[in-house]
Design an enzyme around this catalytic site. Structure first.
Site, PDB file in Angstrom:
ATOM      1  N   ASP A   1       0.805  -1.228   0.000  1.00  0.00           N
ATOM      2  CA  ASP A   1       0.000   0.000   0.000  1.00  0.00           C
ATOM      3  C   ASP A   1       0.836   1.275   0.000  1.00  0.00           C
ATOM      4  OD1 ASP A   1      -2.477  -1.188  -0.134  1.00  0.00           O
ATOM      5  OD2 ASP A   1      -2.671  -1.383   2.030  1.00  0.00           O
TER       6      ASP A   1
ATOM      7  N   GLY B   1       0.079   9.243   1.231  1.00  0.00           N
ATOM      8  CA  GLY B   1      -0.286  10.664   1.190  1.00  0.00           C
ATOM      9  C   GLY B   1      -1.672  10.922   0.636  1.00  0.00           C
TER      10      GLY B   1
ATOM     11  N   ASN C   1     -10.330  -0.296   0.504  1.00  0.00           N
ATOM     12  CA  ASN C   1     -11.309  -0.886   1.413  1.00  0.00           C
ATOM     13  C   ASN C   1     -10.929  -0.761   2.886  1.00  0.00           C
ATOM     14  OD1 ASN C   1      -9.254  -2.730   0.401  1.00  0.00           O
ATOM     15  ND2 ASN C   1     -10.218  -4.309   1.638  1.00  0.00           N
ATOM     16  N   TYR C   2      -9.607  -0.771   3.181  1.00  0.00           N
ATOM     17  CA  TYR C   2      -9.159  -0.808   4.572  1.00  0.00           C
ATOM     18  C   TYR C   2      -8.829   0.569   5.097  1.00  0.00           C
ATOM     19  CZ  TYR C   2      -8.596  -5.360   6.782  1.00  0.00           C
ATOM     20  OH  TYR C   2      -8.819  -6.528   7.441  1.00  0.00           O
ATOM     21  N   ASP C   3      -9.100   0.776   6.387  1.00  0.00           N
ATOM     22  CA  ASP C   3      -8.686   2.006   7.062  1.00  0.00           C
ATOM     23  C   ASP C   3      -7.629   1.646   8.094  1.00  0.00           C
ATOM     24  OD1 ASP C   3     -11.602   2.137   6.242  1.00  0.00           O
ATOM     25  OD2 ASP C   3     -11.195   4.254   6.615  1.00  0.00           O
TER      26      ASP C   3
ATOM     27  N   HIS D   1      -5.827 -13.341   4.446  1.00  0.00           N
ATOM     28  CA  HIS D   1      -4.758 -12.408   4.057  1.00  0.00           C
ATOM     29  C   HIS D   1      -3.925 -12.040   5.279  1.00  0.00           C
ATOM     30  CE1 HIS D   1      -8.144  -9.947   5.425  1.00  0.00           C
ATOM     31  NE2 HIS D   1      -7.226  -9.085   5.849  1.00  0.00           N
TER      32      HIS D   1
ATOM     33  N   HIS E   1      -1.504  -8.703   7.134  1.00  0.00           N
ATOM     34  CA  HIS E   1      -1.099  -7.286   7.132  1.00  0.00           C
ATOM     35  C   HIS E   1       0.294  -7.243   7.757  1.00  0.00           C
ATOM     36  CE1 HIS E   1      -5.343  -5.902   6.566  1.00  0.00           C
ATOM     37  NE2 HIS E   1      -5.599  -7.011   7.219  1.00  0.00           N
TER      38      HIS E   1
ATOM     39  N   HIS F   1      -4.893 -12.678   9.023  1.00  0.00           N
ATOM     40  CA  HIS F   1      -6.311 -12.362   9.213  1.00  0.00           C
ATOM     41  C   HIS F   1      -7.190 -13.464   8.629  1.00  0.00           C
ATOM     42  CE1 HIS F   1      -9.609  -9.015   9.050  1.00  0.00           C
ATOM     43  NE2 HIS F   1     -10.049 -10.142   9.576  1.00  0.00           N
TER      44      HIS F   1
HETATM   45 CU   LIG Z   1      -7.357  -7.910   7.416  1.00  0.00          CU
END
Ligand SMILES: [Cu+2]
Ligand SMILES: *[C@@H]1O[C@H](CO)[C@@H](O)[C@H](O)[C@H]1NC(C)=O
Ligand SMILES: *[C@@H]1O[C@H](CO)[C@@H](O)[C@H](O)[C@H]1NC(C)=O
Length: 669
Positions: free
Chosen positions: A320, A327, A407-409, A463, A465, A626
């Site tokens: 990512d 930014g 999708n992820y924060d 998945h 992280h 996850h």
């Molecule tokens: Cu996850």
């Protein structure tokens, strides 16, 4: 906003800050500087090169560390080091690197990147390619076949990684993933499965298209997360809690410099890293002077590989930070929602694909936190006729930023404590990546699955992280060593004790990079220390800090020869130590998009350079595997991971002993 007005606003930003003067050599580029850089480049020969032409990174090229440190030691007698910018752009099908002297508006150097990998994609090119399918008849047909209205479909862009068997002839490509937006704002829960669309970012065309199978699009019902769409009976909630600071805020922000209690540090915003903490120093007990702790800390990469090897999913292995950059995806924090009422906010600027500055208001928040915890306490009952309970409140200072990578924060916190600790936290929330399926019930599933059924027709794909932090610790100065204090069980041979065993500590100072690679689960338990051999406490201990890993320390389970693993080879160990090198900032390499693992931490470390008694950098990776569950649907509750940098013989004693409690008055009653 009307694009015409948006354009005018952008250009107003160019003048907005002409009057700011620079307070600090590490201050990020001001909007006026970004505008000037754009003008220099556009008016150069490069600017007239054939399209496509686009900016992919514009940021401060930090002055050499020595220059910053000597400036910091006495700002009044040192001029600010010259301001330089580093720019990456794509022009004429090539990647160009430019260094710009900001003060006199000149291009100091210009070269072309010839190796593998591409710069971060920019938002403009992604928006443009995401529209291509709508005028591509095979896609229109695929949508119709699924009984979906074309006007309800949205597409997003995914990086493709690198697979030797699937090279794209040197093309800069992405894949599109499309969703159905009707009936919910939670589009990620409604994928159009079975379709693969490969797009060329520079030719702006679809270069490969496959529609292999049709499965139902999961229904919209139950996926919306907005309060306005919820219906009774409502979920659990306690009563309102309010934060009050009767004496006001206890910290000051001067430019980008933050001072609070015994801490001082610089906060910067970078188009790739997002939040950058620099020059974090803490004063000694009598406040007579600051001692350096952390020269620089930031998230260097966020590697998220999915575990579905099928044609539509095998290449979803995202970096990512290096492929997209934090930014442009940094959220504007919402007061009282993202941060408490006592927070203060800072803004940030990045350059868009056209090189113009874009402002992100409220990109960081800073606040003091008291959550009812104590930083130390003791009750003493041994004394005659008196019971003593003494405690201090745990009040800390938090710097927060939020990056929403599609999708992820991700919530990134740096929490500074008066005890000298820095707690570094990453919170994960947002939406799962969903694979649509025929299954509506667990017992229908008979084949191997690559995820869990979290709703009808909805698989949350397995998945990881892996969040890697660049931690340039300078404990009481830049010259440090890495020490592993390992705990070893000793069998007692002494006849005079009935004890059969105990543990003791063996401290080993790392000599070269090979000694600085740590896989926590593979070794005896150890304290990971950074010490300054040249600075001792009055007792003669070398001053130090330790890195305390938490439970979120998963390492990658992929095989070493798997392509995403070659690109993220560092993810097999939690900690690596390298000698400081200004150009080694990005753990998966400067050019991460379609990278081949030639320029990453694991490759640098193989040089096995000396790391003893020198300026060193720690690279620490937090990791979680996850396995999605139903509670992650339709939106995942926050999962927080952390680690701590904690003083180890840095102070002469507990630095909080002679602080006064805030609530003394209550106790006196
Ligand atoms: Cu996850
Ligand atoms: C611009 O300034 C830099 C740094 O002060 C200097 O090294 C460089 O020679 C200058 N370039 C020109 C064209 O004046
Ligand atoms: C600094 O790092 C870069 C990139 O890894 C490398 O090319 C260069 O040789 C390094 N410099 C030193 C002095 O090790």
């Amino acid at each position: 906003m009307n694009p015409f007005y948006a354009q005018i606003l952008l250009h107003l930003l160019c003048f907005l800050s002409l009057s700011f003067s620079h307070l600090h050599p590490l201050d990020p580029l001001k909007p006026s500087e970004i505008c000037a850089i754009r003008t220099i480049i556009k008016s150069s020969l490069l600017g007239s090169s054939d399209s496509p032409f686009g900016f992919h990174y514009v940021g401060l090229d930090e002055p050499d560390k020595l220059a910053v440190l000597s400036w910091q030691s006495d700002p009044s007698s040192h001029p600010l080091p010259p301001r330089r910018a580093f720019v990456i752009l794509r022009a004429g099908g090539q990647t160009h690197e430019l260094y710009i002297d900001v003060a006199n508006n000149s291009i100091a150097s210009h070269s072309i990147h010839l190796g593998s990998g591409y710069p971060m994609v920019n938002l403009e090119e992604q928006s443009a390619v995401a529209l291509l399918p709508f005028s591509y008849s095979p896609f229109v047909e695929s949508v119709k076949k699924r009984g979906v209205e074309l006007r309800e479909v949205l597409c997003t862009t995914n990086s493709v990684g690198w697979y030797a068997e699937r090279v794209y002839d040197g093309r800069r490509v992405m894949k599109l993933q499309c969703f159905v937006a009707g009936g919910t704002v939670n589009v990620y829960m409604r994928p159009l499965e079975g379709i693969t669309i490969l797009v060329d970012l520079e030719a702006m065309e679809i270069v490969e298209y496959k529609d292999r199978f049709v499965v139902p699009v999961p229904v919209a019902a139950g996926t919306d997360y907005r309060a306005s769409t919820q219906i009774p009976p409502y979920g659990p909630r306690g009563n309102r809690v309010v934060v009050a600071q009767p004496e006001g805020k206890g910290f000051t922000i001067q430019g980008n410099l933050v001072r609070w209690a015994n801490w001082e540090f610089h906060v910067g915003f970078d188009a790739r890293a997002g939040l950058v903490i620099s020059l974090a120093s803490i004063s000694n007990e009598d406040n007579s002077r600051y001692h350096s702790v952390l020269y620089k800390g930031f998230v260097s990469e966020l590697f998220v590989p999915y575990m579905d090897p099928s044609e539509e999913w095998y290449d979803k292995t995202f970096f990512d930070n290096g492929e997209y950059g934090f930014g442009p995806y940094s959220s504007s924090l919402k007061p009282t929602i993202d941060c408490p009422t006592n927070a203060e906010y800072m803004e940030g600027y990045y350059a868009n694909g056209d090189g113009s500055p874009v402002r992100i208001p409220n990109v960081f928040c800073i606040f003091e936190r008291y959550a009812g915890d104590t930083s130390w306490r003791h009750t003493e009952i041994m004394l005659p006729e008196i019971v003593i309970t003494e405690a201090r409140e745990e009040v800390s200072l938090v710097v927060r930023t939020v990056t929403t990578s599609g999708n992820y924060d991700y919530v990134f916190d740096w929490e500074f404590k008066t005890s000298g600790s820095i707690k570094v936290l990453a919170g994960l929330t947002g939406l799962l990546q969903i694979r649509a399926t025929d299954y509506t019930q667990f017992d229908q599933i008979i084949t191997e699955q690559h995820g869990e059924l979290v709703a009808p027709n909805t698989i949350g794909v397995y998945h990881d992280h892996h969040v890697t932090y660049h931690l340039d610790l300078d404990v009481a100065g830049p010259v440090n060593s890495f020490v592993k204090a390992s705990l070893h069980t000793v069998r007692s041979k002494d006849e005079t004790t009935p004890r059969k065993s105990y543990w003791t500590v063996i401290k080993e100072t790392a000599k070269t990079e090979a000694d600085g690679r740590v896989k926590l689960s593979a070794e005896p338990p150890a304290e990971l220390l950074v010490v300054n051999p040249g600075v001792k406490t009055r007792l003669g201990n070398a001053v130090g800090y330790r890195l305390i890993s938490s439970g979120a320390a998963a390492t990658s389970l992929l095989t070493d020869d798997d392509y995403p693993q070659i690109r993220a080879a560092y993810s097999k160990k939690q900690l690596w130590v390298t000698p400081y090198n200004k150009s080694e900032k990005w753990v998966a390499g400067l050019y991460t998009d379609q990278s081949r693992g030639e320029d990453n931490l694991a490759a640098w470390s193989m040089r096995n350079r000396p790391i003893e008694n020198t300026d060193i950098v720690l690279w620490y990776t937090m990791g979680i595997h996850h396995i999605p569950s139903q509670e992650d649907f339709p939106l995942m509750p926050m999962l927080t991971c952390d680690f701590e940098l904690r003083p180890f013989n840095f102070f002469e004693r507990n630095p909080l002993i002679n602080t006064k409690p805030f609530n003394n008055g209550y106790w006196a009653n």
